[in-house]
Motif scaffolding. Structure first.
Motif, PDB file in Angstrom:
ATOM      1  N   GLU A  33       6.229  -3.892   3.566  1.00  0.00           N
ATOM      2  CA  GLU A  33       5.382  -5.069   3.752  1.00  0.00           C
ATOM      3  C   GLU A  33       4.480  -5.258   2.542  1.00  0.00           C
ATOM      4  O   GLU A  33       4.002  -4.288   1.960  1.00  0.00           O
ATOM      5  CB  GLU A  33       4.529  -4.906   5.009  1.00  0.00           C
ATOM      6  N   GLN A  34       4.261  -6.508   2.179  1.00  0.00           N
ATOM      7  CA  GLN A  34       3.306  -6.853   1.133  1.00  0.00           C
ATOM      8  C   GLN A  34       2.321  -7.860   1.712  1.00  0.00           C
ATOM      9  O   GLN A  34       2.723  -8.761   2.442  1.00  0.00           O
ATOM     10  CB  GLN A  34       4.004  -7.490  -0.064  1.00  0.00           C
ATOM     11  N   ARG A  35       1.070  -7.700   1.376  1.00  0.00           N
ATOM     12  CA  ARG A  35       0.044  -8.641   1.826  1.00  0.00           C
ATOM     13  C   ARG A  35      -1.125  -8.571   0.868  1.00  0.00           C
ATOM     14  O   ARG A  35      -1.143  -7.751  -0.048  1.00  0.00           O
ATOM     15  CB  ARG A  35      -0.380  -8.319   3.260  1.00  0.00           C
ATOM     16  N   GLY A  36      -2.095  -9.413   1.079  1.00  0.00           N
ATOM     17  CA  GLY A  36      -3.268  -9.415   0.210  1.00  0.00           C
ATOM     18  C   GLY A  36      -4.522  -9.754   0.982  1.00  0.00           C
ATOM     19  O   GLY A  36      -4.462 -10.223   2.113  1.00  0.00           O
ATOM     20  N   ALA A  37      -5.642  -9.515   0.348  1.00  0.00           N
ATOM     21  CA  ALA A  37      -6.937  -9.810   0.960  1.00  0.00           C
ATOM     22  C   ALA A  37      -7.664 -10.846   0.105  1.00  0.00           C
ATOM     23  O   ALA A  37      -7.702 -10.739  -1.115  1.00  0.00           O
ATOM     24  CB  ALA A  37      -7.776  -8.543   1.082  1.00  0.00           C
ATOM     25  N   VAL A  38      -8.222 -11.815   0.787  1.00  0.00           N
ATOM     26  CA  VAL A  38      -9.016 -12.855   0.120  1.00  0.00           C
ATOM     27  C   VAL A  38     -10.426 -12.770   0.683  1.00  0.00           C
ATOM     28  O   VAL A  38     -10.619 -12.741   1.903  1.00  0.00           O
ATOM     29  CB  VAL A  38      -8.416 -14.258   0.378  1.00  0.00           C
ATOM     30  N   ARG A  39     -11.393 -12.701  -0.212  1.00  0.00           N
ATOM     31  CA  ARG A  39     -12.798 -12.656   0.199  1.00  0.00           C
ATOM     32  C   ARG A  39     -13.584 -13.661  -0.635  1.00  0.00           C
ATOM     33  O   ARG A  39     -13.401 -13.742  -1.842  1.00  0.00           O
ATOM     34  CB  ARG A  39     -13.360 -11.251   0.012  1.00  0.00           C
ATOM     35  N   GLU A  40     -14.412 -14.413   0.058  1.00  0.00           N
ATOM     36  CA  GLU A  40     -15.253 -15.425  -0.591  1.00  0.00           C
ATOM     37  C   GLU A  40     -14.423 -16.383  -1.442  1.00  0.00           C
ATOM     38  O   GLU A  40     -14.813 -16.765  -2.547  1.00  0.00           O
ATOM     39  CB  GLU A  40     -16.349 -14.741  -1.422  1.00  0.00           C
ATOM     40  N   GLY A  41     -13.229 -16.714  -0.935  1.00  0.00           N
ATOM     41  CA  GLY A  41     -12.374 -17.685  -1.608  1.00  0.00           C
ATOM     42  C   GLY A  41     -11.638 -17.163  -2.827  1.00  0.00           C
ATOM     43  O   GLY A  41     -11.047 -17.933  -3.571  1.00  0.00           O
ATOM     44  N   LYS A  42     -11.637 -15.840  -3.037  1.00  0.00           N
ATOM     45  CA  LYS A  42     -10.965 -15.260  -4.198  1.00  0.00           C
ATOM     46  C   LYS A  42     -10.034 -14.125  -3.771  1.00  0.00           C
ATOM     47  O   LYS A  42     -10.349 -13.361  -2.861  1.00  0.00           O
ATOM     48  CB  LYS A  42     -11.991 -14.707  -5.195  1.00  0.00           C
ATOM     49  N   LEU A  43      -8.905 -14.028  -4.464  1.00  0.00           N
ATOM     50  CA  LEU A  43      -7.975 -12.936  -4.223  1.00  0.00           C
ATOM     51  C   LEU A  43      -8.623 -11.633  -4.688  1.00  0.00           C
ATOM     52  O   LEU A  43      -8.993 -11.497  -5.852  1.00  0.00           O
ATOM     53  CB  LEU A  43      -6.666 -13.173  -4.987  1.00  0.00           C
ATOM     54  N   LYS A  44      -8.780 -10.697  -3.776  1.00  0.00           N
ATOM     55  CA  LYS A  44      -9.496  -9.465  -4.090  1.00  0.00           C
ATOM     56  C   LYS A  44      -8.611  -8.229  -4.130  1.00  0.00           C
ATOM     57  O   LYS A  44      -8.915  -7.280  -4.847  1.00  0.00           O
ATOM     58  CB  LYS A  44     -10.614  -9.215  -3.060  1.00  0.00           C
ATOM     59  N   GLU A  45      -7.516  -8.217  -3.346  1.00  0.00           N
ATOM     60  CA  GLU A  45      -6.764  -6.963  -3.236  1.00  0.00           C
ATOM     61  C   GLU A  45      -5.319  -7.229  -2.838  1.00  0.00           C
ATOM     62  O   GLU A  45      -5.054  -8.049  -1.980  1.00  0.00           O
ATOM     63  CB  GLU A  45      -7.433  -6.081  -2.181  1.00  0.00           C
ATOM     64  N   PHE A  46      -4.411  -6.527  -3.478  1.00  0.00           N
ATOM     65  CA  PHE A  46      -3.002  -6.519  -3.101  1.00  0.00           C
ATOM     66  C   PHE A  46      -2.771  -5.260  -2.268  1.00  0.00           C
ATOM     67  O   PHE A  46      -3.277  -4.188  -2.613  1.00  0.00           O
ATOM     68  CB  PHE A  46      -2.113  -6.486  -4.348  1.00  0.00           C
ATOM     69  N   GLN A  47      -2.009  -5.403  -1.190  1.00  0.00           N
ATOM     70  CA  GLN A  47      -1.770  -4.281  -0.285  1.00  0.00           C
ATOM     71  C   GLN A  47      -0.276  -4.173  -0.010  1.00  0.00           C
ATOM     72  O   GLN A  47       0.408  -5.188   0.146  1.00  0.00           O
ATOM     73  CB  GLN A  47      -2.505  -4.499   1.037  1.00  0.00           C
ATOM     74  N   VAL A  48       0.223  -2.942   0.080  1.00  0.00           N
ATOM     75  CA  VAL A  48       1.622  -2.707   0.448  1.00  0.00           C
ATOM     76  C   VAL A  48       1.687  -1.599   1.486  1.00  0.00           C
ATOM     77  O   VAL A  48       0.887  -0.661   1.459  1.00  0.00           O
ATOM     78  CB  VAL A  48       2.490  -2.310  -0.770  1.00  0.00           C
ATOM     79  N   ILE A  49       2.618  -1.740   2.408  1.00  0.00           N
ATOM     80  CA  ILE A  49       2.951  -0.645   3.312  1.00  0.00           C
ATOM     81  C   ILE A  49       4.237  -0.036   2.773  1.00  0.00           C
ATOM     82  O   ILE A  49       5.218  -0.742   2.541  1.00  0.00           O
ATOM     83  CB  ILE A  49       3.132  -1.119   4.761  1.00  0.00           C
ATOM     84  N   ILE A  50       4.202   1.268   2.548  1.00  0.00           N
ATOM     85  CA  ILE A  50       5.330   1.985   1.955  1.00  0.00           C
ATOM     86  C   ILE A  50       5.812   3.033   2.954  1.00  0.00           C
ATOM     87  O   ILE A  50       5.010   3.819   3.479  1.00  0.00           O
ATOM     88  CB  ILE A  50       4.901   2.716   0.660  1.00  0.00           C
ATOM     89  N   ARG A  51       7.117   3.038   3.214  1.00  0.00           N
ATOM     90  CA  ARG A  51       7.735   4.092   4.013  1.00  0.00           C
ATOM     91  C   ARG A  51       8.271   5.128   3.022  1.00  0.00           C
ATOM     92  O   ARG A  51       9.053   4.785   2.132  1.00  0.00           O
ATOM     93  CB  ARG A  51       8.858   3.526   4.887  1.00  0.00           C
ATOM     94  N   VAL A  52       7.843   6.374   3.168  1.00  0.00           N
ATOM     95  CA  VAL A  52       8.134   7.402   2.173  1.00  0.00           C
ATOM     96  C   VAL A  52       8.845   8.579   2.845  1.00  0.00           C
ATOM     97  O   VAL A  52       8.427   9.050   3.903  1.00  0.00           O
ATOM     98  CB  VAL A  52       6.823   7.911   1.520  1.00  0.00           C
ATOM     99  N   ALA A  53       9.929   9.052   2.201  1.00  0.00           N
ATOM    100  CA  ALA A  53      10.625  10.261   2.658  1.00  0.00           C
ATOM    101  C   ALA A  53      10.088  11.444   1.869  1.00  0.00           C
ATOM    102  O   ALA A  53      10.168  11.474   0.650  1.00  0.00           O
ATOM    103  CB  ALA A  53      12.122  10.121   2.444  1.00  0.00           C
ATOM    104  N   VAL A  54       9.505  12.400   2.606  1.00  0.00           N
ATOM    105  CA  VAL A  54       8.958  13.598   1.972  1.00  0.00           C
ATOM    106  C   VAL A  54       9.633  14.837   2.558  1.00  0.00           C
ATOM    107  O   VAL A  54      10.160  14.817   3.671  1.00  0.00           O
ATOM    108  CB  VAL A  54       7.420  13.689   2.149  1.00  0.00           C
ATOM    109  N   GLU A  55       9.603  15.899   1.793  1.00  0.00           N
ATOM    110  CA  GLU A  55      10.206  17.139   2.224  1.00  0.00           C
ATOM    111  C   GLU A  55       9.446  17.685   3.422  1.00  0.00           C
ATOM    112  O   GLU A  55       8.219  17.800   3.386  1.00  0.00           O
ATOM    113  CB  GLU A  55      10.170  18.139   1.075  1.00  0.00           C
ATOM    114  N   PHE A  56      10.178  18.001   4.476  1.00  0.00           N
ATOM    115  CA  PHE A  56       9.568  18.547   5.702  1.00  0.00           C
ATOM    116  C   PHE A  56       9.263  20.022   5.495  1.00  0.00           C
ATOM    117  O   PHE A  56      10.120  20.790   5.064  1.00  0.00           O
ATOM    118  CB  PHE A  56      10.517  18.369   6.889  1.00  0.00           C
ATOM    119  N   GLN A  57       8.032  20.380   5.782  1.00  0.00           N
ATOM    120  CA  GLN A  57       7.630  21.778   5.658  1.00  0.00           C
ATOM    121  C   GLN A  57       7.041  22.232   6.990  1.00  0.00           C
ATOM    122  O   GLN A  57       5.918  21.902   7.317  1.00  0.00           O
ATOM    123  CB  GLN A  57       6.615  21.937   4.525  1.00  0.00           C
ATOM    124  N   GLY A  58       7.832  22.902   7.757  1.00  0.00           N
ATOM    125  CA  GLY A  58       7.332  23.283   9.063  1.00  0.00           C
ATOM    126  C   GLY A  58       8.042  24.416   9.703  1.00  0.00           C
ATOM    127  O   GLY A  58       8.917  25.063   9.385  1.00  0.00           O
TER     128      GLY A  58
END
Length: 65
Positions: free
Chosen positions: A40-65
């Motif tokens: 997912e990609q999205r952004g935040a707008v505050r006071e009428g200005k683009l302030k932040e780009f945001q991404v949701i990332i699904r990550v595969a990591v080595e399982f340690q358990g």
């Protein structure tokens, strides 16, 4: 074995930088990343200005358990 986790990356500069920031945080914490997917990609707008780009990332990591 791998486990999947979702993280949110953010940046004031752009989506690519938000991905990089999210992945780098995981690497700094010692996670062994195999691959990632931007779900997912999205952004935040505050006071009428683009302030932040945001991404949701699904990550595969080595399982340690």
């Amino acid at each position: 074995m791998l486990k999947m986790m979702e993280v949110v990356g953010t940046s004031p500069l752009g989506f690519s930088e938000a991905v990089k920031n999210g992945i780098e945080k995981l690497l700094e914490s010692g996670e062994k990343i195999h691959f990632f997917q931007v779900v997912e990609q999205r952004g935040a707008v505050r006071e009428g200005k683009l302030k932040e780009f945001q991404v949701i990332i699904r990550v595969a990591v080595e399982f340690q358990g």
